[in-house]
Structures are given as C-alpha cells and as structure tokens.
Design an enzyme around this catalytic site. Sequence first.
Site, mmCIF file in Angstrom:
data_model
loop_
_atom_site.group_PDB
_atom_site.id
_atom_site.type_symbol
_atom_site.label_atom_id
_atom_site.label_comp_id
_atom_site.label_asym_id
_atom_site.label_seq_id
_atom_site.Cartn_x
_atom_site.Cartn_y
_atom_site.Cartn_z
ATOM 1 N N LYS A 92 -3.351 0.107 -19.933
ATOM 2 C CA LYS A 92 -4.026 -0.931 -19.148
ATOM 3 C C LYS A 92 -4.637 -1.917 -20.125
ATOM 4 O O LYS A 92 -4.953 -1.554 -21.270
ATOM 5 C CB LYS A 92 -5.137 -0.294 -18.292
ATOM 6 C CG LYS A 92 -5.499 -1.111 -17.074
ATOM 7 C CD LYS A 92 -4.524 -0.864 -15.955
ATOM 8 C CE LYS A 92 -4.880 -1.644 -14.715
ATOM 9 N NZ LYS A 92 -4.072 -1.244 -13.571
ATOM 10 N N GLY A 202 -8.231 -4.259 5.220
ATOM 11 C CA GLY A 202 -7.522 -5.091 4.242
ATOM 12 C C GLY A 202 -6.196 -5.536 4.814
ATOM 13 O O GLY A 202 -5.416 -4.705 5.319
ATOM 14 N N GLY A 204 -4.049 -7.791 3.004
ATOM 15 C CA GLY A 204 -3.443 -8.545 1.909
ATOM 16 C C GLY A 204 -2.039 -8.023 1.654
ATOM 17 O O GLY A 204 -1.350 -7.567 2.571
ATOM 18 N N GLY A 207 -2.015 -4.055 2.705
ATOM 19 C CA GLY A 207 -2.412 -3.788 4.095
ATOM 20 C C GLY A 207 -1.464 -4.415 5.100
ATOM 21 O O GLY A 207 -1.075 -3.792 6.100
#
Length: 399
Positions: A92, A202, A204, A207
């Site tokens: 990450k 959600g 977006g 979702g």
Amino acid sequence: MNKACDIAGIEPVVVQYLSQPKRVFEFTIPLRMDNGEVKIFNAFRVHYNDALGQVKDGTRFVPNLDLDTVKALGLWMTVKHAVAGIPAGGGKGGIRVDPSRLSRLELERLTRAFIRKLPLKGAWVDIPGADIGTNAQTMAWMLDEYEEIVGYHSPAAINDKPSEVNGTAGSKEATGTGAFYLTIEAVKDLGLENGCSVAIQGFGTVGRMIARLLYNEGFKIVAVSDILGGILNQSGINIEKLESHMDLTGSVIDFLGTTSISNDQLLETECEILIPAAVESVINSKNAHNIKAKLIMECANGPTTPEGEKILEAKGVTIIPDVVTNCGSAIVCSFERTQGLTDDYWDLETVFKRLNERIVKAYWQTAETAKQKNISYRNAAWVNAVIKITKTMKIRGWV
Ligand code: NAD
C-alpha cells in the site's frame, strides 16, 4: 491478526514477523507548482509481506495520510490476497496531498515523480493500483512513467489502468459483483430465503452495483442511503428507477414513493441482510443492539468495530468480513496482471466467470473453517490467511 495467530497456534516469532512490514519506504517529493513555487509532499510505500508473491495494491492521495495507516492497509491487503487465493503479497502507498487543490498538470507531475522515486517496482516486485484520490488516469500516468524508466512496455507493472493502456475489463464492477456472488452463497449457507429484504448503506461504485445485481436477482431492497441521507420503502425500492433519479439529482434522497431516513436509521432497518458499503466503524457498540439483520455483508473496509461485533455475535448475527466480501477488486487486479504478462486480454464474461470461481471458493473455505473451529467468519478468514502465509514463510526458510 493476533487473535487469528492465537487460534491457529502460530509461534511467537512468526507473530512478531507478521506484526510489522517487511519494507517501508518514506520519501519526499519536491513539486514545482504552476506558479513557479516549490512545495514538498510526503510519500509512503509499504511492502507488508511478500511470502506469497509480488506485493500489490492501492495508492492513496489524501491530505491526512500517515505511515501507520499505510502499514495497516498493507497488512489488510496481505490477508485479502491470501484469503482470495491470489499468489501475491500486500502493499500500500500514497502521498499526503489533497489532489483537488492541484491543477491537472501539477497532479501529473506529482504522480510521475512518485513512480520515479519508488525504489522497488515492477510486475515481479510491487504493482501499485488505485485507491482513494487516485483513478484510472493517475494509473495511466504511472504506467507511462514506469515504461519511460525501464525502456519497454510492461502493462503488468501497474493496476487499475484504463482499457486503452491494457487495463482489464470489469475493474470498476469487480467489488460489487464479487460481493453479489457472495451474498448469494451466504443466503444458501445461512438458509435465508432467496429474494429476502436488504438494506444498503452507500450508493457509490460498490453499493450501486450490488443493489442493481440483487434487485435484478429478485431481492427486495428496502432501504438505501448515501452521504446526504437514506430512503425507505418496506415494499421494496425500484433500483432501476432509483439509478435514473441518482443520475439526474446526484443523490438517492427524495426518491418518489420512499420515506426519508437517516444513515443511522438505515442500519437499524427491519431487513434480513444489511450491506454497509460506505465508510468504516458505522456498526458499533451504540447501534449493534438495535440491528435487526441476520446477515451483514461487509462491502466497506472495517465497517464493524470489535465492540459492535461482540454484541452482534451474541445476538447470532453472521458477519461476512470485508477481507472476504470485498476481495473482488483484488482478484480482478490479479487478473489484470496476468493479462498484462501474457498479452491475452479477456472479455467481461470471462473476467466475471473467473471472479465467480475464485471468490466463491474463498467464501466456502472461510465458512468451512468457521464451522470446523466454531469461530466467526472474520476469525476464520484471518486464521486461514495466517496459516497459509506462515506455511509459505517456513518453506522459504524465513522463520
Ligand atoms: P464511493 O466513493 O464510490 O461511494 C461511497 C458511497 O458512500 C457514496 O454513495 C457516498 O455518498 C456514501 N458515503 C460517504 N460517506 C458516507 C457516510 N459518512 N455515511 C453514509 N454514506 C456515506 O466508494 P466505493 O468505491 O463504492 O467504496 C465504498 C466502500 O467500499 C469503501 O469503504 C471502500 O474502501 C470499500 N471498497 C471499495 C472497493 C472498490 O473497488 N471500489 C474495493 C474494496 C473496498
């Protein structure tokens, strides 16, 4: 992770190794702004553990990024790859920056500088992908800069790229689609009724996708929300029409035939399945007592706090954890690398077919361990992951 190591009987020295990243890079990037001034940005990249293979995953461009967050996310990705059966470790990284405050040219220069300054990178070492604050365009700049550095084409070196530069089909839909496949499996597993009621927080990328797929499959979506609030109709919301309303107004609120509810009320809605697909820690000790769902599918990362989980467990609620539910994007990213390495690009149907095979297998491996050891699905997923990583580290002679 400590709990999983405890259940799995992992030796202290291995726990010590798994408790910290293998490599951490922390560097500064001086950026010449459009007005000639120079600004210094802080950047990070963590290779958490690469026993299973090259590390990969997201690059975050956010104003409050710190190294501890990047380390934690690196561990999360290590576990997610192990759970999903992907031969990769977890990485990450990112830059402490608010990308909305940069011009397009400044953002491009900063992104290219990030790749130039990464000490170890490439398809066999570390493959950055997109995350919060980065997108397909950012990843196209990263790929182009990487290829300029090495002097040859290498599409497998960067993930989440646009299709024009050999990105994979299905990358945007991967998480929602994977979570949909798993909801179908979890419904079978728990003996719930196919087509039962669902509430989704959600609307977006994730979702909206899972809402559309569950609706088309005949599930009754009774409540949906976004950051501005929620809507409820116990007889079911027409998701196709809701998507048109969303495209027109930018929000789910005020959709005809529904009652307005708050995001807190959405979580406590009368339903069989609750799908948090927005932000972390929304299910906690304050509301867990009032949650009515029998099954929680964690599409968001970390939506349930440990205190909330304890209460839900005592109530008999099953939680399918984030590392299983939302690993669809990690799986499709690994497909993106495979396609880049072989120059053989798959159509959407092939990507989804392979995603389904891989993610369903991950689900049932988790379910089997949970039942065998009488532990939660979260602990089962982490136990399977730490056992697999430990075994590989031992074979490699690391521990
Ligand atoms: P997104 O930005 O596309 O959508 C987020 C949705 O949540 C929006 O509808 C937004 O209005 C709503 N929202 C934001 N803050 C909220 C709040 N405080 N309360 C209620 N709703 C709020 O993000 P996404 O890509 O759909 O990701 C959703 C979650 O899934 C995140 O937790 C993300 O880390 C996780 N996730 C996403 C992917 C992916 O491939 N996109 C992969 C793994 C995990």
